[in-house]
Design a protein around this motif. Structure first.
Motif, PDB file in Angstrom:
ATOM      1  N   GLN A 141      -1.241  -7.466  -1.031  1.00 23.75           N
ATOM      2  CA  GLN A 141      -1.613  -6.084  -0.757  1.00 23.75           C
ATOM      3  C   GLN A 141      -1.358  -5.679   0.688  1.00 23.75           C
ATOM      4  O   GLN A 141      -1.419  -4.497   1.030  1.00 23.75           O
ATOM      5  CB  GLN A 141      -3.080  -5.834  -1.119  1.00 23.75           C
ATOM      6  CG  GLN A 141      -4.092  -6.620  -0.308  1.00 23.75           C
ATOM      7  CD  GLN A 141      -4.445  -7.952  -0.947  1.00 23.75           C
ATOM      8  OE1 GLN A 141      -3.665  -8.504  -1.733  1.00 23.75           O
ATOM      9  NE2 GLN A 141      -5.623  -8.464  -0.627  1.00 23.75           N
ATOM     10  N   THR A 142      -1.043  -6.648   1.573  1.00 24.45           N
ATOM     11  CA  THR A 142      -0.756  -6.310   2.967  1.00 24.45           C
ATOM     12  C   THR A 142       0.719  -6.008   3.212  1.00 24.45           C
ATOM     13  O   THR A 142       1.077  -5.575   4.315  1.00 24.45           O
ATOM     14  CB  THR A 142      -1.182  -7.454   3.910  1.00 24.45           C
ATOM     15  OG1 THR A 142      -0.349  -8.605   3.671  1.00 24.45           O
ATOM     16  CG2 THR A 142      -2.643  -7.820   3.688  1.00 24.45           C
ATOM     17  N   LEU A 143       1.572  -6.248   2.217  1.00 25.52           N
ATOM     18  CA  LEU A 143       2.999  -5.999   2.381  1.00 25.52           C
ATOM     19  C   LEU A 143       3.313  -4.541   2.046  1.00 25.52           C
ATOM     20  O   LEU A 143       2.893  -4.036   1.001  1.00 25.52           O
ATOM     21  CB  LEU A 143       3.817  -6.925   1.483  1.00 25.52           C
ATOM     22  CG  LEU A 143       3.589  -8.429   1.664  1.00 25.52           C
ATOM     23  CD1 LEU A 143       4.486  -9.212   0.718  1.00 25.52           C
ATOM     24  CD2 LEU A 143       3.815  -8.856   3.104  1.00 25.52           C
ATOM     25  N   PRO A 144       4.078  -3.853   2.887  1.00 22.63           N
ATOM     26  CA  PRO A 144       4.365  -2.439   2.636  1.00 22.63           C
ATOM     27  C   PRO A 144       5.339  -2.255   1.485  1.00 22.63           C
ATOM     28  O   PRO A 144       6.263  -3.050   1.282  1.00 22.63           O
ATOM     29  CB  PRO A 144       4.969  -1.961   3.958  1.00 22.63           C
ATOM     30  CG  PRO A 144       5.553  -3.189   4.571  1.00 22.63           C
ATOM     31  CD  PRO A 144       4.666  -4.321   4.157  1.00 22.63           C
ATOM     32  N   VAL A 145       5.122  -1.174   0.722  1.00 21.00           N
ATOM     33  CA  VAL A 145       5.933  -0.888  -0.463  1.00 21.00           C
ATOM     34  C   VAL A 145       6.352   0.574  -0.441  1.00 21.00           C
ATOM     35  O   VAL A 145       5.564   1.455  -0.079  1.00 21.00           O
ATOM     36  CB  VAL A 145       5.150  -1.186  -1.766  1.00 21.00           C
ATOM     37  CG1 VAL A 145       5.984  -0.831  -2.987  1.00 21.00           C
ATOM     38  CG2 VAL A 145       4.732  -2.643  -1.816  1.00 21.00           C
ATOM     39  N   SER A 146       7.595   0.818  -0.860  1.00 22.32           N
ATOM     40  CA  SER A 146       8.090   2.184  -1.047  1.00 22.32           C
ATOM     41  C   SER A 146       8.497   2.350  -2.496  1.00 22.32           C
ATOM     42  O   SER A 146       9.205   1.498  -3.052  1.00 22.32           O
ATOM     43  CB  SER A 146       9.300   2.432  -0.126  1.00 22.32           C
ATOM     44  OG  SER A 146       9.970   3.629  -0.477  1.00 22.32           O
ATOM     45  N   ASN A 147       8.038   3.425  -3.128  1.00 24.88           N
ATOM     46  CA  ASN A 147       8.434   3.758  -4.496  1.00 24.88           C
ATOM     47  C   ASN A 147       9.002   5.168  -4.497  1.00 24.88           C
ATOM     48  O   ASN A 147       8.304   6.124  -4.144  1.00 24.88           O
ATOM     49  CB  ASN A 147       7.239   3.681  -5.442  1.00 24.88           C
ATOM     50  CG  ASN A 147       6.780   2.262  -5.706  1.00 24.88           C
ATOM     51  OD1 ASN A 147       7.477   1.485  -6.347  1.00 24.88           O
ATOM     52  ND2 ASN A 147       5.614   1.910  -5.188  1.00 24.88           N
ATOM     53  N   ASN A 148      10.278   5.286  -4.906  1.00 23.17           N
ATOM     54  CA  ASN A 148      10.917   6.602  -4.859  1.00 23.17           C
ATOM     55  C   ASN A 148      12.022   6.686  -5.904  1.00 23.17           C
ATOM     56  O   ASN A 148      12.966   5.881  -5.891  1.00 23.17           O
ATOM     57  CB  ASN A 148      11.504   6.845  -3.464  1.00 23.17           C
ATOM     58  CG  ASN A 148      12.002   8.257  -3.289  1.00 23.17           C
ATOM     59  OD1 ASN A 148      11.459   9.206  -3.845  1.00 23.17           O
ATOM     60  ND2 ASN A 148      13.081   8.403  -2.530  1.00 23.17           N
ATOM     61  N   LEU A 149      11.889   7.630  -6.837  1.00 21.85           N
ATOM     62  CA  LEU A 149      12.929   7.912  -7.827  1.00 21.85           C
ATOM     63  C   LEU A 149      13.378   6.665  -8.582  1.00 21.85           C
ATOM     64  O   LEU A 149      14.561   6.424  -8.792  1.00 21.85           O
ATOM     65  CB  LEU A 149      14.135   8.570  -7.142  1.00 21.85           C
ATOM     66  CG  LEU A 149      13.847   9.905  -6.428  1.00 21.85           C
ATOM     67  CD1 LEU A 149      15.093  10.390  -5.701  1.00 21.85           C
ATOM     68  CD2 LEU A 149      13.362  10.946  -7.427  1.00 21.85           C
ATOM     69  N   GLY A 150      12.401   5.855  -9.003  1.00 24.63           N
ATOM     70  CA  GLY A 150      12.707   4.690  -9.819  1.00 24.63           C
ATOM     71  C   GLY A 150      13.143   3.457  -9.051  1.00 24.63           C
ATOM     72  O   GLY A 150      13.543   2.461  -9.652  1.00 24.63           O
ATOM     73  N   VAL A 151      13.065   3.505  -7.722  1.00 26.21           N
ATOM     74  CA  VAL A 151      13.437   2.369  -6.880  1.00 26.21           C
ATOM     75  C   VAL A 151      12.209   1.920  -6.102  1.00 26.21           C
ATOM     76  O   VAL A 151      11.599   2.705  -5.364  1.00 26.21           O
ATOM     77  CB  VAL A 151      14.571   2.717  -5.905  1.00 26.21           C
ATOM     78  CG1 VAL A 151      14.874   1.553  -4.978  1.00 26.21           C
ATOM     79  CG2 VAL A 151      15.822   3.131  -6.662  1.00 26.21           C
ATOM     80  N   SER A 152      11.832   0.643  -6.266  1.00 25.61           N
ATOM     81  CA  SER A 152      10.708   0.062  -5.543  1.00 25.61           C
ATOM     82  C   SER A 152      11.237  -0.950  -4.527  1.00 25.61           C
ATOM     83  O   SER A 152      12.047  -1.814  -4.866  1.00 25.61           O
ATOM     84  CB  SER A 152       9.743  -0.623  -6.503  1.00 25.61           C
ATOM     85  OG  SER A 152       8.731  -1.321  -5.793  1.00 25.61           O
ATOM     86  N   ILE A 153      10.766  -0.830  -3.285  1.00 26.21           N
ATOM     87  CA  ILE A 153      11.144  -1.749  -2.215  1.00 26.21           C
ATOM     88  C   ILE A 153       9.867  -2.334  -1.626  1.00 26.21           C
ATOM     89  O   ILE A 153       8.986  -1.607  -1.188  1.00 26.21           O
ATOM     90  CB  ILE A 153      11.937  -1.038  -1.099  1.00 26.21           C
ATOM     91  CG1 ILE A 153      13.179  -0.352  -1.669  1.00 26.21           C
ATOM     92  CG2 ILE A 153      12.321  -2.025   0.013  1.00 26.21           C
ATOM     93  CD1 ILE A 153      13.887   0.561  -0.674  1.00 26.21           C
ATOM     94  N   ARG A 154       9.755  -3.644  -1.624  1.00 30.33           N
ATOM     95  CA  ARG A 154       8.632  -4.334  -0.983  1.00 30.33           C
ATOM     96  C   ARG A 154       9.202  -5.143   0.183  1.00 30.33           C
ATOM     97  O   ARG A 154      10.086  -5.983  -0.011  1.00 30.33           O
ATOM     98  CB  ARG A 154       7.921  -5.264  -1.970  1.00 30.33           C
ATOM     99  CG  ARG A 154       6.768  -6.077  -1.337  1.00 30.33           C
ATOM    100  CD  ARG A 154       6.180  -7.050  -2.350  1.00 30.33           C
ATOM    101  NE  ARG A 154       5.530  -6.338  -3.440  1.00 30.33           N
ATOM    102  CZ  ARG A 154       4.252  -5.970  -3.439  1.00 30.33           C
ATOM    103  NH1 ARG A 154       3.490  -6.239  -2.391  1.00 30.33           N
ATOM    104  NH2 ARG A 154       3.739  -5.335  -4.465  1.00 30.33           N
ATOM    105  N   MET A 155       8.705  -4.891   1.399  1.00 31.53           N
ATOM    106  CA  MET A 155       9.209  -5.589   2.574  1.00 31.53           C
ATOM    107  C   MET A 155       8.454  -6.909   2.732  1.00 31.53           C
ATOM    108  O   MET A 155       7.304  -6.951   3.162  1.00 31.53           O
ATOM    109  CB  MET A 155       9.057  -4.719   3.823  1.00 31.53           C
ATOM    110  CG  MET A 155       9.853  -5.211   5.016  1.00 31.53           C
ATOM    111  SD  MET A 155      11.643  -5.396   4.725  1.00 31.53           S
ATOM    112  CE  MET A 155      12.085  -3.743   4.147  1.00 31.53           C
ATOM    113  N   ILE A 156       9.124  -7.988   2.371  1.00 29.42           N
ATOM    114  CA  ILE A 156       8.511  -9.314   2.435  1.00 29.42           C
ATOM    115  C   ILE A 156       8.344  -9.748   3.887  1.00 29.42           C
ATOM    116  O   ILE A 156       7.290 -10.244   4.300  1.00 29.42           O
ATOM    117  CB  ILE A 156       9.371 -10.332   1.659  1.00 29.42           C
ATOM    118  CG1 ILE A 156       9.511  -9.918   0.184  1.00 29.42           C
ATOM    119  CG2 ILE A 156       8.777 -11.733   1.761  1.00 29.42           C
ATOM    120  CD1 ILE A 156      10.531 -10.739  -0.587  1.00 29.42           C
ATOM    121  N   ALA A 157       9.391  -9.585   4.682  1.00 29.03           N
ATOM    122  CA  ALA A 157       9.355  -9.961   6.096  1.00 29.03           C
ATOM    123  C   ALA A 157      10.353  -9.101   6.855  1.00 29.03           C
ATOM    124  O   ALA A 157      11.380  -8.691   6.309  1.00 29.03           O
ATOM    125  CB  ALA A 157       9.679 -11.443   6.291  1.00 29.03           C
TER     126      ALA A 157
END
Length: 286
Positions: A141-157
């Motif tokens: 839950q501390t990792l930032p996530v972007s969800n936009n138009l069916g694309v999810s990006i989670r920044m691991i590092a």
């Protein structure tokens, strides 16, 4: 336009866990700070059978373990003892010498379970190769996530796509988990000089060319590229700034100075190494 370089992984086995290892290879020794990439294949373990990577040493690198399924226990010679669940980041910087263990927690051995994830090594900058070791755990839950138009990006590092992970990387780094729904597109920017894409599952195209799952695609520097999902697609994108000079890798050791690797091998063989509290079993030099 420069064609991407394709690296097909080799199959390996680490203490009973099947993996695919595209990095390092003869075609590509590093991508940004990443010098090693293991895809721990989705594996079903029966009850009373777990993963057990016994005590082993590292120098000159950081290990990052990230699971899609399953749970691991991390223990190291600093005294860390941490349960790592799917979506968490387990980050360990070796410095001049550290030992660690990764295994299935005893509490899970009574029932069947599935393991699936990634472990990567990032070479430390020369200024940090001989520093002290460090461990940190970063819950999902501390990792930032972007969800936009069916694309999810989670920044691991590291950072990218206007996201920045709390993981304490030592040089400019990009390590992102991507999930694209069918018929969506992600433009991969040029904000990092070196970048590579690894498709875990699904069918996708890169600038109109089909991608082969489980192959590492080294993206040309300075070129924005479009990732299109023909089906639901799961991938990781990683890279960063080029290394500050060549690295030698031997077994679990990484260094800019070959003499340090020779010294580390001699120390481990002689038992002159920090030990993980409560652990006696270890992996010997190959």
């Amino acid at each position: 336009m420069t064609a991407p370089l394709i690296v097909r992984p080799r199959a390996e086995d680490v203490e009973g866990q099947p993996i695919l290892r595209p990095l390092p290879s003869a075609k590509c020794r590093s991508v940004g700070p990443f010098v090693f990439f293991d895809h721990m294949l989705q594996t079903s373990y029966p009850a009373d059978k777990g993963m057990n990577i016994r005590q082993h040493p590292h120098i000159g690198l950081s290990t990052l373990t990230y699971l899609f399924e399953g749970t691991l226990q991390h223990k190291d010679s600093l005294g860390s003892d941490q349960v790592v669940r799917a979506g968490d980041v387990s980050w360990m910087t070796a410095g001049s010498g550290i030992a660690h263990v990764e295994r299935t927690p005893d509490s899970l051995l009574g029932s069947a379970f599935v393991m699936h994830g990634l472990q990567v090594w990032l070479a430390s900058p020369k200024s940090h190769e001989q520093g002290p070791g460090h461990y940190s755990h970063h819950p999902a839950q501390t990792l930032p996530v972007s969800n936009n138009l069916g694309v999810s990006i989670r920044m691991i590092a590291g950072s990218g796509f206007c996201l920045e992970s709390p993981v304490p990387v030592l040089s400019p780094t990009l390590y992102a988990e991507l999930n694209l729904q069918t018929a969506t597109t992600l433009l991969i920017p040029t904000e990092h000089e070196e970048r590579a894409l690894y498709v875990l599952s699904g069918e996708a195209q890169l600038d109109g060319e089909p991608l082969e799952p489980h192959s590492l695609v080294i993206l040309p520097a300075g070129e924005e590229m479009a990732l299109f999902a023909d089906s639901d697609c799961h991938a990781v994108l990683f890279g960063g700034a080029p290394l500050d000079g060549p690295r030698r890798m031997n077994w679990n050791f990484v260094s800019s100075d070959p003499a340090r690797i020779d010294e580390a091998r001699q120390r481990w063989a002689a038992g002159d190494w920090p030990t993980v509290p409560g652990e006696s079993e270890r992996i010997e030099l190959p």
